[in-house]
Scaffold this active site. Structure first.
Site, PDB file in Angstrom:
ATOM      1  N   CYS A  49      56.468  12.382  39.112  1.00  0.00           N
ATOM      2  CA  CYS A  49      57.134  11.740  40.104  1.00  0.00           C
ATOM      3  C   CYS A  49      58.652  12.258  40.223  1.00  0.00           C
ATOM      4  CB  CYS A  49      57.760  10.404  38.230  1.00  0.00           C
ATOM      5  SG  CYS A  49      59.024   9.225  38.728  1.00  0.00           S
ATOM      6  N   CYS A  52      62.188  12.171  39.189  1.00  0.00           N
ATOM      7  CA  CYS A  52      62.483  12.656  37.490  1.00  0.00           C
ATOM      8  C   CYS A  52      62.910  13.889  37.158  1.00  0.00           C
ATOM      9  CB  CYS A  52      60.809  13.429  36.636  1.00  0.00           C
ATOM     10  SG  CYS A  52      59.934  11.754  35.416  1.00  0.00           S
ATOM     11  N   HIS A 110      62.210   8.335  31.721  1.00  0.00           N
ATOM     12  CA  HIS A 110      61.294   8.007  32.787  1.00  0.00           C
ATOM     13  C   HIS A 110      60.719   6.816  32.026  1.00  0.00           C
ATOM     14  CE1 HIS A 110      57.593   8.236  36.096  1.00  0.00           C
ATOM     15  NE2 HIS A 110      56.986   7.849  35.396  1.00  0.00           N
ATOM     16  N   ASN A 148      63.882  -3.152  42.221  1.00  0.00           N
ATOM     17  CA  ASN A 148      62.627  -3.880  42.687  1.00  0.00           C
ATOM     18  C   ASN A 148      61.940  -3.302  41.193  1.00  0.00           C
ATOM     19  OD1 ASN A 148      63.114  -5.789  45.193  1.00  0.00           O
ATOM     20  ND2 ASN A 148      62.112  -3.590  45.819  1.00  0.00           N
ATOM     21  N   SER A 156      57.643   1.452  44.302  1.00  0.00           N
ATOM     22  CA  SER A 156      56.992   2.940  44.800  1.00  0.00           C
ATOM     23  C   SER A 156      57.171   3.204  44.021  1.00  0.00           C
ATOM     24  CB  SER A 156      57.673   3.101  46.583  1.00  0.00           C
ATOM     25  OG  SER A 156      59.518   3.576  45.819  1.00  0.00           O
ATOM     26  N   HIS A 159      59.837   4.907  37.368  1.00  0.00           N
ATOM     27  CA  HIS A 159      60.948   5.289  36.659  1.00  0.00           C
ATOM     28  C   HIS A 159      62.024   4.454  37.316  1.00  0.00           C
ATOM     29  CE1 HIS A 159      62.940   8.922  35.664  1.00  0.00           C
ATOM     30  NE2 HIS A 159      64.393   8.446  36.039  1.00  0.00           N
ATOM     31  N   HIS A 161      65.323   2.405  38.765  1.00  0.00           N
ATOM     32  CA  HIS A 161      66.319   2.777  39.309  1.00  0.00           C
ATOM     33  C   HIS A 161      65.847   2.127  40.176  1.00  0.00           C
ATOM     34  CE1 HIS A 161      62.246   3.204  41.582  1.00  0.00           C
ATOM     35  NE2 HIS A 161      62.682   2.583  42.824  1.00  0.00           N
ATOM     36  N   GLN A 163      68.455   0.573  44.340  1.00  0.00           N
ATOM     37  CA  GLN A 163      68.612   1.324  45.776  1.00  0.00           C
ATOM     38  C   GLN A 163      69.932   0.422  46.286  1.00  0.00           C
ATOM     39  OE1 GLN A 163      65.373   1.532  48.745  1.00  0.00           O
ATOM     40  NE2 GLN A 163      64.595   0.449  47.008  1.00  0.00           N
ATOM     41  N   HIS A 276      75.295 -10.115  44.964  1.00  0.00           N
ATOM     42  CA  HIS A 276      75.956 -10.944  45.565  1.00  0.00           C
ATOM     43  C   HIS A 276      77.430 -10.893  45.904  1.00  0.00           C
ATOM     44  CE1 HIS A 276      72.609 -12.602  47.710  1.00  0.00           C
ATOM     45  NE2 HIS A 276      72.051 -11.912  47.911  1.00  0.00           N
ATOM     46  N   HIS A 292      78.253 -12.284  41.548  1.00  0.00           N
ATOM     47  CA  HIS A 292      77.414 -12.859  41.068  1.00  0.00           C
ATOM     48  C   HIS A 292      76.054 -12.374  41.424  1.00  0.00           C
ATOM     49  CE1 HIS A 292      77.199 -14.861  44.559  1.00  0.00           C
ATOM     50  NE2 HIS A 292      75.934 -15.116  44.852  1.00  0.00           N
TER      51      HIS A 292
END
Length: 336
Positions: A49, A52, A110, A148, A156, A159, A161, A163, A276, A292
């Site tokens: 990963c 990690c 993980h 996501n 992708s 783990h 996470h 963005q 947002h 929100h």
């Protein structure tokens, strides 16, 4: 039978778009795609990963042996610091876009998820969100914080996470929400999402979780089957404005909502979520805004059957089968 048992349309007050609700379609047989949901059994550390602690990422950078939240520049950012190309006017209009992106590892474990973390660990993630909103908002017009979760939502890596993408423009959906909130404020003299809180509490059927600082509901206009909207009760417009009590309360509310999602179909529930807040480029002109978060899970009938936004949804108007009231009841029933 009530009105909600028949096809009808509901107006999304945040976007100005209509949603077609067709609850009778939950009775239709399903012989379409079934896709196994991502399981929750993962090792605490995966040598392959790239998120990690201690592991090497593409390009040769090694992650430190981090113990809490770890933030680093995205190795494959969607936006670059310097703009390229030139603006083009006319029918085929273009404009340069620049910005920067970060990856936010929630924990070194993980196998962890926000749903399975402690309130203390979730509070660290909340602090990270707030810090990134403040630091990147000082340089860019808009800061989009999102996650996501799960392969079904295009993650992708399993783990835990999220963005952050920050750019020199206000994205389309945020601009649309800004316009609807601004119009409501001008017409009614009140904050749209504050009025939504009052309306949802007066009705009660779509509330999922609540505390003195936050309200989580399946919104009246929800598009995705188990979509939820988490609204700040305090008069705050951006994450960095949250005080310590509100940050604690957010960690606790997520500790109710996200395990309930997992319990719905006894699976590691996938979703896309995002915050947002008022665009930072708006300066002080954001009295109409209320902070929100949106949670958009794709699952519809089981861990294997998801909602597909196709056909009528792509070509005409968003449509849902399960009523928001029924969805909220099922999520509430899963809260311990």
């Amino acid at each position: 039978m009530s009105h909600a048992d028949f096809p009808h349309r509901r107006l999304n007050r945040l976007t100005g778009e209509w949603v077609l609700v067709s609850p009778q379609r939950m009775k239709r047989p399903w012989q379409g795609e079934t896709k196994a949901a991502q399981g929750g059994d993962r090792p605490n550390h995966d040598a392959s990963c790239y998120l990690c602690p201690g592991n090497e990422r593409v390009g040769g950078t090694h992650n430190p042996d981090f113990e809490g939240v770890f933030v680093f520049p995205n190795d494959f950012p969607a936006l670059l610091l310097e703009p390229g190309g030139e603006a083009r006017e006319g029918l085929l209009r273009e404009e340069p876009a620049c910005g920067e992106a970060r990856v936010v590892c929630y924990a070194p474990d993980h196998s962890a998820t926000l749903a399975r973390m402690s309130d203390k660990a979730r509070r660290e993630v909340v602090n990270g969100w707030c810090d990134l909103s403040a630091s990147l908002g000082a340089k860019w017009h808009h800061v989009q914080i999102f996650e996501n979760k799960g392969a079904m939502m295009g993650a992708s890596s399993p783990h835990p996470h999220g963005q952050v993408w920050a750019g020199d423009f206000v994205p389309t959906l945020v601009e649309r929400e800004d316009g609807c909130q601004r119009a409501h404020h001008a017409e009614a003299g009140s904050v749209l999402l504050e009025d939504v809180i009052a309306a949802e509490e007066a009705d009660g059927s779509r509330i999922v979780a609540s505390n003195p600082h936050w309200l989580a509901v399946v919104p009246h206009w929800a598009a995705w089957p188990f979509e939820t909207l988490v609204i700040a009760r305090d008069d705050v417009r951006r994450l960095e404005e949250l005080g310590d009590p509100a940050r604690d309360a957010l960690a606790a509310l997520l500790g109710e909502l996200l395990p309930a999602y997992d319990a719905l179909f006894d699976t590691d529930f996938p979703y896309s979520m995002g915050w947002h807040g008022a665009p930072h480029g708006a300066g002080a002109d954001c009295a109409h805004w209320r902070l929100h978060a949106h949670f958009y899970p794709p699952l519809l009938r089981s861990a294997e059957i998801r909602k597909h936004m196709v056909g009528f949804e792509l070509l005409a108007e968003t449509q849902r089968d399960l009523s928001p009231e029924a969805a909220a009841e099922r999520i509430r029933d899963c809260i311990a």
